[in-house]
Enzyme design. Structure first.
Site, mmCIF file in Angstrom:
data_model
loop_
_atom_site.group_PDB
_atom_site.id
_atom_site.type_symbol
_atom_site.label_atom_id
_atom_site.label_comp_id
_atom_site.label_asym_id
_atom_site.label_seq_id
_atom_site.Cartn_x
_atom_site.Cartn_y
_atom_site.Cartn_z
ATOM 1 N N LYS A 174 -67.758 -11.851 14.865
ATOM 2 C CA LYS A 174 -66.797 -12.553 13.993
ATOM 3 C C LYS A 174 -67.529 -13.326 12.877
ATOM 4 O O LYS A 174 -67.174 -13.219 11.710
ATOM 5 C CB LYS A 174 -65.921 -13.527 14.807
ATOM 6 C CG LYS A 174 -65.119 -12.844 15.901
ATOM 7 C CD LYS A 174 -64.246 -13.813 16.664
ATOM 8 C CE LYS A 174 -65.013 -14.842 17.472
ATOM 9 N NZ LYS A 174 -65.831 -14.283 18.573
ATOM 10 N N ARG A 218 -56.820 -19.039 19.808
ATOM 11 C CA ARG A 218 -57.493 -18.482 20.986
ATOM 12 C C ARG A 218 -56.599 -18.557 22.221
ATOM 13 O O ARG A 218 -57.013 -18.136 23.295
ATOM 14 C CB ARG A 218 -58.731 -19.319 21.275
ATOM 15 C CG ARG A 218 -60.010 -18.712 20.797
ATOM 16 C CD ARG A 218 -61.088 -19.720 21.117
ATOM 17 N NE ARG A 218 -62.330 -19.078 21.350
ATOM 18 C CZ ARG A 218 -63.300 -19.000 20.449
ATOM 19 N NH1 ARG A 218 -63.157 -19.501 19.250
ATOM 20 N NH2 ARG A 218 -64.431 -18.419 20.759
ATOM 21 N N ARG A 236 -79.267 -13.749 20.143
ATOM 22 C CA ARG A 236 -78.896 -14.497 18.929
ATOM 23 C C ARG A 236 -79.757 -15.755 18.787
ATOM 24 O O ARG A 236 -79.997 -16.474 19.738
ATOM 25 C CB ARG A 236 -77.426 -14.891 18.975
ATOM 26 C CG ARG A 236 -77.054 -15.801 17.802
ATOM 27 C CD ARG A 236 -75.588 -15.972 17.621
ATOM 28 N NE ARG A 236 -74.927 -16.485 18.788
ATOM 29 C CZ ARG A 236 -73.601 -16.563 18.914
ATOM 30 N NH1 ARG A 236 -72.830 -16.124 17.944
ATOM 31 N NH2 ARG A 236 -73.056 -17.053 20.010
ATOM 32 N N ARG A 291 -78.254 -21.275 20.755
ATOM 33 C CA ARG A 291 -77.109 -22.151 21.002
ATOM 34 C C ARG A 291 -77.045 -22.544 22.472
ATOM 35 O O ARG A 291 -77.317 -21.712 23.334
ATOM 36 C CB ARG A 291 -75.811 -21.422 20.597
ATOM 37 C CG ARG A 291 -75.306 -21.805 19.239
ATOM 38 C CD ARG A 291 -74.209 -20.927 18.722
ATOM 39 N NE ARG A 291 -73.046 -20.744 19.593
ATOM 40 C CZ ARG A 291 -71.953 -20.082 19.245
ATOM 41 N NH1 ARG A 291 -71.866 -19.553 18.030
ATOM 42 N NH2 ARG A 291 -70.946 -19.936 20.071
ATOM 43 N N ARG A 315 -67.256 -18.059 29.064
ATOM 44 C CA ARG A 315 -66.610 -17.739 27.774
ATOM 45 C C ARG A 315 -65.918 -16.373 27.843
ATOM 46 O O ARG A 315 -64.827 -16.188 27.292
ATOM 47 C CB ARG A 315 -67.650 -17.742 26.648
ATOM 48 C CG ARG A 315 -68.075 -19.145 26.262
ATOM 49 C CD ARG A 315 -69.426 -19.153 25.567
ATOM 50 N NE ARG A 315 -69.414 -18.540 24.265
ATOM 51 C CZ ARG A 315 -70.521 -18.144 23.622
ATOM 52 N NH1 ARG A 315 -71.700 -18.309 24.156
ATOM 53 N NH2 ARG A 315 -70.438 -17.608 22.424
HETATM 54 P P1 AP5 Z 1 -71.803 -13.206 15.826
HETATM 55 O O1 AP5 Z 1 -71.326 -12.700 14.524
HETATM 56 O O2 AP5 Z 1 -72.510 -14.510 15.877
HETATM 57 O O3 AP5 Z 1 -70.613 -13.128 16.910
HETATM 58 P P2 AP5 Z 1 -69.328 -14.034 17.079
HETATM 59 O O4 AP5 Z 1 -68.212 -13.116 17.430
HETATM 60 O O5 AP5 Z 1 -69.145 -14.930 15.893
HETATM 61 O O6 AP5 Z 1 -69.787 -14.827 18.370
HETATM 62 P P3 AP5 Z 1 -69.620 -16.337 18.788
HETATM 63 O O7 AP5 Z 1 -70.477 -16.481 20.036
HETATM 64 O O8 AP5 Z 1 -69.940 -17.265 17.673
HETATM 65 O O9 AP5 Z 1 -68.127 -16.347 19.156
HETATM 66 P P4 AP5 Z 1 -67.402 -17.363 20.022
HETATM 67 O O10 AP5 Z 1 -65.999 -16.975 19.784
HETATM 68 O O11 AP5 Z 1 -67.858 -17.393 21.432
HETATM 69 O O12 AP5 Z 1 -67.901 -18.753 19.418
HETATM 70 P P5 AP5 Z 1 -67.244 -19.821 18.456
HETATM 71 O O13 AP5 Z 1 -68.317 -20.378 17.639
HETATM 72 O O14 AP5 Z 1 -66.009 -19.329 17.790
HETATM 73 O O15 AP5 Z 1 -72.765 -12.074 16.450
HETATM 74 C C1 AP5 Z 1 -73.472 -12.303 17.656
HETATM 75 C C2 AP5 Z 1 -74.887 -11.708 17.531
HETATM 76 O O16 AP5 Z 1 -74.800 -10.286 17.438
HETATM 77 C C3 AP5 Z 1 -75.628 -12.181 16.266
HETATM 78 O O17 AP5 Z 1 -76.969 -12.387 16.602
HETATM 79 C C4 AP5 Z 1 -75.467 -11.008 15.272
HETATM 80 O O18 AP5 Z 1 -76.576 -10.891 14.399
HETATM 81 C C5 AP5 Z 1 -75.344 -9.813 16.202
HETATM 82 N N1 AP5 Z 1 -74.414 -8.795 15.695
HETATM 83 C C6 AP5 Z 1 -73.178 -9.019 15.165
HETATM 84 N N2 AP5 Z 1 -72.596 -7.841 14.853
HETATM 85 C C7 AP5 Z 1 -73.476 -6.868 15.224
HETATM 86 C C8 AP5 Z 1 -73.453 -5.427 15.156
HETATM 87 N N3 AP5 Z 1 -72.410 -4.758 14.663
HETATM 88 N N4 AP5 Z 1 -74.531 -4.753 15.617
HETATM 89 C C9 AP5 Z 1 -75.598 -5.423 16.119
HETATM 90 N N5 AP5 Z 1 -75.689 -6.788 16.185
HETATM 91 C C10 AP5 Z 1 -74.632 -7.487 15.753
HETATM 92 O O19 AP5 Z 1 -66.743 -20.913 19.542
HETATM 93 C C11 AP5 Z 1 -67.681 -21.622 20.317
HETATM 94 C C12 AP5 Z 1 -66.937 -22.503 21.304
HETATM 95 O O20 AP5 Z 1 -66.121 -23.471 20.593
HETATM 96 C C13 AP5 Z 1 -65.938 -21.781 22.236
HETATM 97 O O21 AP5 Z 1 -66.560 -21.251 23.375
HETATM 98 C C14 AP5 Z 1 -64.979 -22.943 22.583
HETATM 99 O O22 AP5 Z 1 -65.544 -23.773 23.554
HETATM 100 C C15 AP5 Z 1 -64.896 -23.720 21.264
HETATM 101 N N6 AP5 Z 1 -63.790 -23.253 20.432
HETATM 102 C C16 AP5 Z 1 -63.868 -22.607 19.218
HETATM 103 N N7 AP5 Z 1 -62.649 -22.291 18.766
HETATM 104 C C17 AP5 Z 1 -61.768 -22.732 19.691
HETATM 105 C C18 AP5 Z 1 -60.350 -22.655 19.803
HETATM 106 N N8 AP5 Z 1 -59.601 -22.049 18.854
HETATM 107 N N9 AP5 Z 1 -59.770 -23.213 20.897
HETATM 108 C C19 AP5 Z 1 -60.503 -23.821 21.851
HETATM 109 N N10 AP5 Z 1 -61.852 -23.906 21.820
HETATM 110 C C20 AP5 Z 1 -62.483 -23.360 20.750
#
Ligand code: AP5
Length: 216
Positions: free
Chosen positions: A13, A88, A127, A160, A171
């Site tokens: 994402k 979410r 990552r 992270r 997660r």
């Molecule tokens: P990356 O692009 O970083 O993946 P991502 O989907 O953004 O992963 P996140 O771990 O950031 O998602 P998340 O939803 O768990 O975390 P968030 O920050 O939203 O890619 C991952 C890796 O793969 C990278 O190294 C990249 O280079 C590589 N990659 C990407 N695409 C690739 C491809 N096609 N091929 C090869 N490699 C690739 O949330 C964090 C926390 O915040 C949550 O757990 C929760 O506690 C809280 N939170 C956030 N939003 C909410 C909400 N709405 N409600 C409640 N709690 C929330």
């Protein structure tokens, strides 16, 4: 354009958000980034969010909805938004329906990036992120030019705190139980389009670009 980017942790994402923002200039609203910024500054919100995020749990709905409500009410969202990681849960999606109506910016497209568990674990465990500017890298797929140093600002990269295997499993469960039902929620509204996230970063974006062109 009023867009939501959905998918399990590690689906890509954040990576695809960067590409989307280069393609259409709309504000990027990542609740994960907003929480991490609050944690960095140790605000009241940050201290609260930290206790959930480090364990891999979702931050409570009322806190998250309040945060997004305030962000969507700002002037820069008058021309659209890219929501990354929100909603979410079903209550968050229902609240967004109301908020979007209030600002006359109904959701037009929900991009759902899919990837299997083995790949998600591989991506999350490899990552590395920049603690200063937030740029994201991968030990196998997206290496920085100098080992462990951010290309953009020269800071040392870190892992992270919620990228441990223990937190990741929590997660992934949260995604299965609380977030995946949104695919059906938005499919019923005719808004959800699924993209194969197992492709290369460029190929995933090519598919997303076609979807963006359909609503542009
Ligand atoms: P990356 O692009 O970083 O993946 P991502 O989907 O953004 O992963 P996140 O771990 O950031 O998602 P998340 O939803 O768990 O975390 P968030 O920050 O939203 O890619 C991952 C890796 O793969 C990278 O190294 C990249 O280079 C590589 N990659 C990407 N695409 C690739 C491809 N096609 N091929 C090869 N490699 C690739 O949330 C964090 C926390 O915040 C949550 O757990 C929760 O506690 C809280 N939170 C956030 N939003 C909410 C909400 N709405 N409600 C409640 N709690 C929330």
């Amino acid at each position: 354009m009023n867009i939501i980017l959905m998918g399990p942790p590690g689906a890509g994402k954040g990576t695809q958000s960067e590409r989307i923002l280069d393609y259409c200039s709309i504000p990027h609203i990542s609740t994960g980034d907003m929480f991490r910024e609050a944690i960095k500054n140790q605000t009241e919100l940050g201290v609260l969010a930290q206790s959930y995020i480090n364990k891999g749990l979702l931050v409570p709905d009322e806190v998250t909805i309040g945060l997004v409500k305030e962000r969507l009410s700002r002037d820069d969202c008058k021309n659209g938004y890219l929501l990354d990681g929100f909603p979410r849960t079903i209550p968050q999606a229902e609240a967004l329906q109301v908020l979007a109506k209030e600002i006359s910016r109904p959701v037009q497209l929900v991009i759902n990036i899919e990837a299997d568990k083995d790949e998600l674990i591989r991506r999350i465990s490899g990552r590395r992120v920049c603690p200063k500017c937030g740029n994201s890298y991968h030990l196998l797929f997206k290496l920085p030019k100098v080992e462990n140093i951010c290309d953009a600002c020269g800071s040392e990269l870190i892992q992270r705190k919620d990228d441990t295997l223990e937190s990741l499993n929590v997660r992934l469960d949260a995604y299965e139980n609380q977030t995946k039902p949104l695919v059906e929620f938005y499919s019923k509204l005719g808004l959800c389009k699924t993209v194969n996230g197992l492709q290369s970063i460029d190929d995933v974006f090519n598919d997303i670009q076609k979807l963006l062109d359909e609503v542009k």
